[in-house]
Design a protein around this motif. Structure first.
Motif, PDB file in Angstrom:
ATOM      1  N   GLY A  28      -3.754  -2.108  -6.305  1.00 22.74           N
ATOM      2  CA  GLY A  28      -3.192  -2.426  -5.002  1.00 22.74           C
ATOM      3  C   GLY A  28      -4.170  -3.187  -4.126  1.00 22.74           C
ATOM      4  O   GLY A  28      -3.810  -4.176  -3.479  1.00 22.74           O
ATOM      5  N   LEU A  34       1.637  -3.465  -3.414  1.00 24.16           N
ATOM      6  CA  LEU A  34       1.808  -2.062  -3.762  1.00 24.16           C
ATOM      7  C   LEU A  34       2.020  -1.945  -5.270  1.00 24.16           C
ATOM      8  O   LEU A  34       2.865  -2.635  -5.838  1.00 24.16           O
ATOM      9  N   ALA A  35       1.245  -1.070  -5.926  1.00 24.45           N
ATOM     10  CA  ALA A  35       1.299  -0.936  -7.377  1.00 24.45           C
ATOM     11  C   ALA A  35       2.196   0.212  -7.828  1.00 24.45           C
ATOM     12  O   ALA A  35       2.134   0.640  -8.981  1.00 24.45           O
ATOM     13  N   GLN A  79      -1.459   1.951   1.507  1.00 28.32           N
ATOM     14  CA  GLN A  79      -1.178   0.650   0.896  1.00 28.32           C
ATOM     15  C   GLN A  79       0.292   0.286   1.061  1.00 28.32           C
ATOM     16  O   GLN A  79       0.635  -0.889   1.200  1.00 28.32           O
ATOM     17  N   TYR A  83       1.052  -3.218   2.435  1.00 26.58           N
ATOM     18  CA  TYR A  83       1.548  -4.226   1.493  1.00 26.58           C
ATOM     19  C   TYR A  83       3.028  -4.080   1.133  1.00 26.58           C
ATOM     20  O   TYR A  83       3.600  -4.987   0.528  1.00 26.58           O
ATOM     21  N   GLY A 150       0.368  -6.499  -9.234  1.00 24.06           N
ATOM     22  CA  GLY A 150       0.424  -5.089  -8.876  1.00 24.06           C
ATOM     23  C   GLY A 150       0.744  -4.160 -10.026  1.00 24.06           C
ATOM     24  O   GLY A 150       1.049  -2.985  -9.795  1.00 24.06           O
TER      25      GLY A 150
END
Length: 213
Positions: A28, A34-35, A79, A83, A150
């Motif tokens: 991230g 955002l992962a 995050q 994001y 991501g």
């Protein structure tokens, strides 16, 4: 089952998810994306708060693992604020933050009330139902982004093995809960589908699937 063996199995099952959280956080910050899919992230965070501080599990090892997950998830939630809107460009920043706050509150209500209705003091039913949703949303996220941004194979594998370990542990304790077995199998299937799709996307981008952490 011997208590030491029980605690060891619980902690061992939690380690792959802890590694997955580290990979999610790292990716991230690197990709500025955002992962983890945003909507299930809310419910995941709510589950960890609920079963760390509201309904404390009877297994000490699981309680410590839940707390570790919770504090790692705080970074992922941050995050998400920073994001997460990149996946929802049709929302203004103000709208996004209102939706963010609203769904987060809703997720806590769902976790607490589901525990009350099901008497699920260790959160098994909500955990595996949520996990199924997360697996499906990873596939949707990949299809929506049409990119490996991501995402890494290691995040997918960590999720797969973390959930598989927990599934095996639950089968040992609750061998007659066939509805949950359907969830175990569904999660495994969706995680494998995601990994196959992600690998193909890496190849389509001309990148090695295993060099990106």
């Amino acid at each position: 089952m011997d208590n030491f063996v029980l605690q060891l199995l619980v902690v061992t099952g939690g380690i792959p998810w802890i590694l997955t959280y580290f990979w999610i956080i790292r990716r991230g910050f690197i990709d500025k994306y955002l992962a983890m899919p945003l909507i299930p992230l809310f419910f995941n965070f709510a589950w960890e708060f609920t079963y760390s501080f509201v309904y404390v599990p009877p297994f000490t090892g699981q309680h410590y693992v839940n707390i570790a997950w919770f504090f790692l998830d705080i970074l992922i939630i941050w995050q998400g604020v920073k994001y997460g809107r990149k996946d929802y460009q049709d929302l203004t920043q103000r709208q996004f933050l209102w939706v963010f706050a609203g769904v987060l509150v809703l997720s806590y209500a769902v976790m607490i009330l589901m525990n009350r209705d099901l008497g699920d003091d260790i959160g098994g039913y909500t955990a595996f139902t949520l996990n199924t949703f997360i697996s499906y949303c990873y596939i949707l996220m990949l299809k929506k982004r049409r990119s490996t941004v991501g995402q890494t194979m290691y995040i997918g594998l960590g999720k797969l093995f973390g959930t598989l370990s927990s599934s095996i542990l639950y089968v040992l304790f609750y061998p007659d809960r066939f509805g949950m077995m359907v969830l175990y199998a569904t999660i495994l299937f969706l995680d494998i589908v995601y990994l196959v799709m992600l690998r193909r996307q890496f190849i389509a981008e001309g990148a090695s699937p295993w060099r990106k952490f």
